[in-house]
Every structure is written in C-alpha cells, then in structure tokens.
Design a protein around this motif. Sequence first.
Motif, PDB file in Angstrom:
ATOM      1  N   VAL A  75       0.845  -1.194   0.000  1.00  0.00           N
ATOM      2  CA  VAL A  75       0.000   0.000   0.000  1.00  0.00           C
ATOM      3  C   VAL A  75       0.879   1.242   0.000  1.00  0.00           C
ATOM      4  N   VAL A  76       0.301   2.361  -0.412  1.00  0.00           N
ATOM      5  CA  VAL A  76       0.970   3.645  -0.286  1.00  0.00           C
ATOM      6  C   VAL A  76       1.054   3.991   1.201  1.00  0.00           C
ATOM      7  N   GLY A  77       2.226   4.411   1.661  1.00  0.00           N
ATOM      8  CA  GLY A  77       2.327   4.852   3.046  1.00  0.00           C
ATOM      9  C   GLY A  77       3.006   3.879   3.986  1.00  0.00           C
ATOM     10  N   THR A  78       3.416   2.722   3.485  1.00  0.00           N
ATOM     11  CA  THR A  78       4.240   1.836   4.320  1.00  0.00           C
ATOM     12  C   THR A  78       5.707   2.106   3.993  1.00  0.00           C
ATOM     13  N   GLU A  79       6.573   2.129   5.027  1.00  0.00           N
ATOM     14  CA  GLU A  79       7.987   2.437   4.852  1.00  0.00           C
ATOM     15  C   GLU A  79       8.813   1.223   5.277  1.00  0.00           C
ATOM     16  N   LEU A  80       9.465   0.593   4.312  1.00  0.00           N
ATOM     17  CA  LEU A  80      10.225  -0.626   4.575  1.00  0.00           C
ATOM     18  C   LEU A  80      11.642  -0.476   4.035  1.00  0.00           C
ATOM     19  N   SER A  81      12.612  -1.027   4.753  1.00  0.00           N
ATOM     20  CA  SER A  81      13.997  -0.941   4.313  1.00  0.00           C
ATOM     21  C   SER A  81      14.745  -2.199   4.705  1.00  0.00           C
ATOM     22  N   HIS A  82      15.863  -2.464   4.026  1.00  0.00           N
ATOM     23  CA  HIS A  82      16.687  -3.610   4.410  1.00  0.00           C
ATOM     24  C   HIS A  82      18.137  -3.356   4.040  1.00  0.00           C
ATOM     25  N   GLU A  83      19.035  -4.046   4.748  1.00  0.00           N
ATOM     26  CA  GLU A  83      20.453  -4.038   4.394  1.00  0.00           C
ATOM     27  C   GLU A  83      21.034  -5.405   4.720  1.00  0.00           C
ATOM     28  N   ALA A  84      21.937  -5.858   3.874  1.00  0.00           N
ATOM     29  CA  ALA A  84      22.579  -7.152   4.074  1.00  0.00           C
ATOM     30  C   ALA A  84      24.035  -7.036   3.640  1.00  0.00           C
ATOM     31  N   ALA A  85      24.917  -7.639   4.427  1.00  0.00           N
ATOM     32  CA  ALA A  85      26.343  -7.607   4.099  1.00  0.00           C
ATOM     33  C   ALA A  85      27.013  -8.873   4.609  1.00  0.00           C
ATOM     34  N   VAL A  86      27.878  -9.444   3.793  1.00  0.00           N
ATOM     35  CA  VAL A  86      28.652 -10.626   4.172  1.00  0.00           C
ATOM     36  C   VAL A  86      30.111 -10.355   3.830  1.00  0.00           C
ATOM     37  N   GLY A  87      31.008 -10.623   4.779  1.00  0.00           N
ATOM     38  CA  GLY A  87      32.416 -10.357   4.521  1.00  0.00           C
ATOM     39  C   GLY A  87      33.325 -11.134   5.446  1.00  0.00           C
ATOM     40  N   LYS A  88      34.543 -10.644   5.577  1.00  0.00           N
ATOM     41  CA  LYS A  88      35.542 -11.295   6.421  1.00  0.00           C
ATOM     42  C   LYS A  88      36.064 -10.289   7.441  1.00  0.00           C
ATOM     43  N   LEU A  89      36.833 -10.772   8.387  1.00  0.00           N
ATOM     44  CA  LEU A  89      37.462  -9.874   9.348  1.00  0.00           C
ATOM     45  C   LEU A  89      38.443  -8.955   8.620  1.00  0.00           C
ATOM     46  N   ALA A  90      38.395  -7.685   8.981  1.00  0.00           N
ATOM     47  CA  ALA A  90      39.296  -6.710   8.350  1.00  0.00           C
ATOM     48  C   ALA A  90      40.695  -6.830   8.968  1.00  0.00           C
ATOM     49  N   GLN A  91      41.688  -7.105   8.134  1.00  0.00           N
ATOM     50  CA  GLN A  91      43.054  -7.280   8.632  1.00  0.00           C
ATOM     51  C   GLN A  91      43.587  -6.015   9.287  1.00  0.00           C
ATOM     52  N   GLU A  92      43.184  -4.851   8.745  1.00  0.00           N
ATOM     53  CA  GLU A  92      43.686  -3.610   9.321  1.00  0.00           C
ATOM     54  C   GLU A  92      43.163  -3.388  10.746  1.00  0.00           C
ATOM     55  N   GLU A  93      41.951  -3.890  11.028  1.00  0.00           N
ATOM     56  CA  GLU A  93      41.412  -3.771  12.380  1.00  0.00           C
ATOM     57  C   GLU A  93      42.193  -4.679  13.339  1.00  0.00           C
TER      58      GLU A  93
END
Length: 371
Positions: free
Chosen positions: A303-321
């Motif tokens: 419907v008009v007026g619903t607000e939906l969002s998503h985010e997805a990320a897959v990675g490895k440990l950062a060596q610099e960290e």
Amino acid sequence: MSPELNAPGISEEDKARLTQSGIELSMQNRCGSYLQMNQDVLHAECQEEGIEVLSYRKAMEKYDWLKEYEWKAVPKDKDEITQYVASQTDPKGYVIIAHKGTKNILPIQACLYLGRETIQHVHNIIIAEEGAELHIISGCTSGGHVGQGAAHYGVSEFYIKKNAKISFTMIHTWTENIEVFPRSASIVEENGVFLSNYVCMQPVKKIQMYPTATLKGENSVARFSSIIIASPSSYLDIGSRAILEGKGASAELVTRAITKGGTIISRGQIIGKTAGTKGHLECKGLILKDGTIYAIPEIDGRVVGTELSHEAAVGKLAQEEIEYLMSRGLSEDEATATIIRGFLDVKIAGLPEALQKQIDATIDVAEKAGF
C-alpha cells in the motif's frame, strides 16, 4: 522462592550445558520454571502472583477457553512438523499465562532437555493478557552423548493482548547430531510489544525455523534479534517474518551470523499491508573459515504509506582492524576475539537486564571456547 530443580539422570557435564543455555537449577534468579526431559514433564510452577506455568495437558484440563488459542497462530496443517506434533495423543509442552495487569521482574525459565535418540515434541502456548508483561528465557539443550536420530519438534504460539508485552529469549545448546525444527508465530494486538531473541553458538546438525509475527493492532511492535554461529558440520536455515496489518505497526529484524565452515541461510521478510507502518530488516555475516552464508532479505510493500527498508552484508574480518588492535598490545587471537565480540554485541531495546546478561554470558562462553 522455588526450591532447586530436581533433574535426575542429568550428568554434571550436561548440567553445565543447561547453565550455558540460561537455565538455573538453583532457581536463584527465576520466578518460575518448566522442565521437560525427553517426554517427561518434571516441573511446572510459578511463584509470581497472577502468572501461571502449567504443563500443556493440565492447562487444557483447567481452562476450556484455551481451545480458542490452540492451533490459531500456528495452523496444525502448516507442514509435516506441525502435523506430527498435532497427531500426538499425549501432547507435551507448556502453557504460560500472565493474567491481566500482571508482570514478572525475574524471568520464567523453560528448559527442554533431550537425553536420548528420539523425537522430542512440544506444543507451547504463551499468553500475555491486557496490560500484562511477561519475560521468558527458553533453554534448549541435549546430552553430549546423544547420537544420530535425535530431533526436537517445537510448536510455540504467542498471544500479546492490548498494551501487553512479551520478551522471549531462546538459547540453543545442542550437539552436532541433533536436528531441530521450531515452528512459532505470534499475534500482537493494539500497543502490544513482542521481543524475540535467539542465540545459537554451539554445533548442531540442522536447524530450520522461520517465526512469524502478525501485528494486528494499532501501534503494535515486534523485534527479532538473532545471533548464530555455524560450525563446519552445521546447516542453519534461520529467519523471521513480520506482517504489518495495524496502523502504526512497526518491526525490526536484526541478524548477526558467523560461519566457521557450515552453511547459514539467513532469511527475513517484512510485509507492509497498511499505511503508516514501518519495518527494517538487517543481516550482517562474517565468514571466518570457508563456509556459506546466504542472506535473503525480502520487503513486500502493498500500500501507499508503508515504509520498509533492508540491508545485508557478508564479509571477512578486516586485517587492518586486527593489526590496529595488535599495535595496542593485543595478541592476534585476542584482537580477533575482540572484533568478533563487538560484531555479535546486539543490544535489544526494552529487554530486561537479566535476559541481556544471559545473552552476554552465552557470548562469553563462546569467546572462551574460541568462537
């Protein structure tokens, strides 16, 4: 205060596994408890006035009106798992009822222990009546000796009435031979709040679960938070779904997933059916050793007026960290553990302190074991 729980036949090693799952046999910080070993109900009691913890059979004998809730949130013909549970002539599981306006400060604990090669089946019904507040920690575990052929089939139905709240924290501590199939759903009414927290950081053969919250009431809220680690032999198909039907309803679905060689399928879906609703879905994954993480986010606006969002990320440990922390005096293992702990540090808004401490303690155990 309730006396210490009697758990005959459970070794000291497996009692330690219960502790990892959030179960306190001493009952020191719990107001009530349900304990089931295989298919034997050993304990069902609550000391908090206005809140009942009953075995499924006794609850159905005591309250005819419970039939109005039985198999309403989760249809008995949903799949072969629910059909199996529904076919049992001697149903097991628990019923927890927080009557109108009641609240438990110390949580109720529900322990499901699987100690032999069998299918453990449970059907649970949890109800928070109008204005009630209910906090539960569910610890599910198996004996370290249990071999192939063992499985857990669990159906849980949650009903959150007007201005009521349920927080439900489930910690799984299975073994690498166990297959687990939870089936759960919740119905949330006006101004109701449902907080669902799931932690699985120990080896298990297979888990398949996709709990659904239907937000029927105006300004109802649901939050799902999951922390999962897949060992090399594990196959975890885990997700959550929120259906936004009431005006002003909102949902948040957050997952932190790590694979050490196993497979993770992280699903999530938010369906916006009504204007004025909001939902956000988030999945972040780390691959520590060669394994697989599938992130499958779905947002379905109708419907008009619903607000939906998503985010997805897959990675490895950062060596610099890692290198930065090592420059601060940590060893490589310490630096790695610090980063992973921070990645898993998901604070759940509105979660009672006792339950947040239990989640933190579970992460502590995994950290000491090297995740």
